[in-house]
Motif scaffolding. Structure first.
Motif, PDB file in Angstrom:
ATOM      1  N   GLY A  86       0.839  -1.215  -0.021  1.00 55.15           N
ATOM      2  CA  GLY A  86       0.091  -0.072   0.055  1.00 55.15           C
ATOM      3  C   GLY A  86       0.944   1.252  -0.108  1.00 55.15           C
ATOM      4  N   ASP A  87       0.182   2.368  -0.139  1.00 55.45           N
ATOM      5  CA  ASP A  87       0.730   3.506  -0.316  1.00 55.45           C
ATOM      6  C   ASP A  87       1.588   4.051   1.026  1.00 55.45           C
ATOM      7  OD1 ASP A  87      -0.252   4.000  -2.593  1.00 55.45           O
ATOM      8  OD2 ASP A  87      -1.900   5.373  -2.215  1.00 55.45           O
ATOM      9  N   TYR A  88       2.762   4.560   0.899  1.00 52.48           N
ATOM     10  CA  TYR A  88       3.347   5.196   2.183  1.00 52.48           C
ATOM     11  C   TYR A  88       4.178   4.118   3.048  1.00 52.48           C
ATOM     12  CZ  TYR A  88       1.151   9.247   0.449  1.00 52.48           C
ATOM     13  OH  TYR A  88       0.453  10.359  -0.192  1.00 52.48           O
ATOM     14  N   THR A  89       3.977   2.984   2.628  1.00 48.66           N
ATOM     15  CA  THR A  89       4.784   1.932   3.264  1.00 48.66           C
ATOM     16  C   THR A  89       6.238   2.030   3.128  1.00 48.66           C
ATOM     17  OG1 THR A  89       2.874   0.413   3.873  1.00 48.66           O
ATOM     18  CG2 THR A  89       5.026  -0.607   3.612  1.00 48.66           C
ATOM     19  N   TYR A  90       6.858   2.052   4.187  1.00 49.08           N
ATOM     20  CA  TYR A  90       8.408   2.209   3.690  1.00 49.08           C
ATOM     21  C   TYR A  90       9.449   1.166   4.581  1.00 49.08           C
ATOM     22  CZ  TYR A  90       9.286   4.369   8.565  1.00 49.08           C
ATOM     23  OH  TYR A  90       9.493   4.621   9.743  1.00 49.08           O
TER      24      TYR A  90
ATOM     25  N   GLY B 293      -1.309  -6.016   7.768  1.00 51.90           N
ATOM     26  CA  GLY B 293      -2.230  -5.033   7.642  1.00 51.90           C
ATOM     27  C   GLY B 293      -1.862  -3.411   7.616  1.00 51.90           C
ATOM     28  N   ASN B 294      -2.494  -2.401   8.100  1.00 47.53           N
ATOM     29  CA  ASN B 294      -2.132  -1.099   7.830  1.00 47.53           C
ATOM     30  C   ASN B 294      -1.582  -0.460   9.183  1.00 47.53           C
ATOM     31  OD1 ASN B 294      -3.527  -0.535   5.106  1.00 47.53           O
ATOM     32  ND2 ASN B 294      -5.314  -1.589   6.652  1.00 47.53           N
ATOM     33  N   ASP B 295      -0.737   0.325   8.910  1.00 45.74           N
ATOM     34  CA  ASP B 295      -0.060   1.030  10.155  1.00 45.74           C
ATOM     35  C   ASP B 295       0.765   0.053  11.065  1.00 45.74           C
ATOM     36  OD1 ASP B 295       0.756   2.990  11.809  1.00 45.74           O
ATOM     37  OD2 ASP B 295      -1.238   3.268  12.852  1.00 45.74           O
ATOM     38  N   VAL B 296       1.386  -1.102  10.385  1.00 46.96           N
ATOM     39  CA  VAL B 296       2.204  -1.979  11.308  1.00 46.96           C
ATOM     40  C   VAL B 296       3.607  -1.462  11.168  1.00 46.96           C
ATOM     41  CG1 VAL B 296       2.995  -4.232  11.329  1.00 46.96           C
ATOM     42  CG2 VAL B 296       0.472  -3.890  10.483  1.00 46.96           C
ATOM     43  N   TRP B 297       4.094  -1.733  12.481  1.00 50.25           N
ATOM     44  CA  TRP B 297       5.545  -1.357  12.821  1.00 50.25           C
ATOM     45  C   TRP B 297       6.123  -2.517  12.974  1.00 50.25           C
ATOM     46  CZ3 TRP B 297       7.805   1.516  17.512  1.00 50.25           C
ATOM     47  CH2 TRP B 297       9.303   1.659  17.502  1.00 50.25           C
ATOM     48  N   LEU B 298       7.039  -3.280  12.031  1.00 50.57           N
ATOM     49  CA  LEU B 298       8.033  -4.266  12.144  1.00 50.57           C
ATOM     50  C   LEU B 298       9.379  -4.041  12.715  1.00 50.57           C
ATOM     51  CD1 LEU B 298       7.024  -6.146   8.594  1.00 50.57           C
ATOM     52  CD2 LEU B 298       6.015  -6.488  11.253  1.00 50.57           C
ATOM     53  N   GLY B 299       9.722  -4.355  13.758  1.00 49.21           N
ATOM     54  CA  GLY B 299      10.949  -3.806  14.487  1.00 49.21           C
ATOM     55  C   GLY B 299      12.026  -4.407  13.753  1.00 49.21           C
ATOM     56  N   ALA B 300      13.209  -3.940  14.265  1.00 46.30           N
ATOM     57  CA  ALA B 300      14.625  -4.377  13.543  1.00 46.30           C
ATOM     58  C   ALA B 300      14.778  -5.817  13.778  1.00 46.30           C
ATOM     59  CB  ALA B 300      15.725  -3.685  14.188  1.00 46.30           C
TER      60      ALA B 300
END
Length: 221
Positions: free
Chosen positions: A38-42, A126-133
């Motif tokens: 999706g958009d803006y996933t970095y 999903g959306n707005d998910v933070w996958l840590g280092a």
């Protein structure tokens, strides 16, 4: 400075000019037929991320163009350095006496060979998910909206929306939001708002007043 477009490869502008080559909007660089993002996933790294094929291989090293499964990643996700998503094509058979994949070594067709597993499930983030280092996402994982995955975690199975998970295998450390509030956030789906409206209400999106955020939602036509 205007907010970058989701098709901008290196969206972070450095002080003094230039772009941070270690941060990429994935939608701008990935053309893998089995990945939807999706958009803006970095994705970020401590070295340059410039080659689309290398970025795809780094993120999901066992997902090939001919793989039957897909990797689906939502909007506004944050993928830290060292994250690996292990998709189902990495699997070996584990229901028999041996796990050895004989079929991949003799150059013949692997389909239907007794040493090869059946096609596996898609992996969904999903959306707005933070996958840590250094986190690892295993085949068929389902990670809900708003989840935080701790550094080094190994995610199997499903992670409920708006939880913080960590460990190997990853377990719920705590809920970010009560279940009712998490459901309201998913219904609100701020990540689908126009980007100008998102930026206008950045403080509410990053704050704690859910009632005010709901009140700020754009009116539906």
């Amino acid at each position: 400075m205007p907010f970058p477009q989701p098709d901008e490869m290196h969206p972070v502008q450095l002080v003094g000019g230039g772009r941070h080559k270690g941060t990429v909007f994935l939608k701008a660089v990935l053309n893998h037929p089995r990945i939807a993002v999706g958009d803006y996933t970095y994705m970020s790294a401590h070295d340059d991320l410039c080659d689309p094929d290398q970025i795809a291989a780094r993120l999901a090293p066992y997902l090939f163009a001919f793989s039957p499964e897909r990797l689906v990643i939502g909007k506004f996700c944050q993928i830290a350095d060292g994250v690996r998503i292990i998709t189902a094509s990495a699997n070996h058979r584990r229901d028999g006496l041996s796990t050895f994949p004989f079929a991949i070594f003799d150059g013949g067709a692997a389909d239907g060979r007794p040493s090869m597993p059946a096609p596996g499930p898609d992996t969904i983030i999903g959306n707005d998910v933070w996958l840590g280092a250094g986190a690892t996402v295993m085949p068929g994982a389902r990670i809900g909206d708003g989840v935080i995955v701790a550094a080094g975690a190994v995610v199997t199975g499903s992670a409920a929306p708006y939880t913080v998970i960590g460990g190997n295998p990853a377990q719920v450390i705590r809920r970010r939001l009560p279940a009712t509030a998490a459901a309201r956030m998913q219904a609100l789906a701020w990540w689908d708002w126009p980007i100008d409206h998102i930026l206008e209400h950045e403080a509410l999106i990053c704050g704690t007043d859910l009632d005010a955020l709901e009140a700020a939602a754009p009116r539906r036509a």
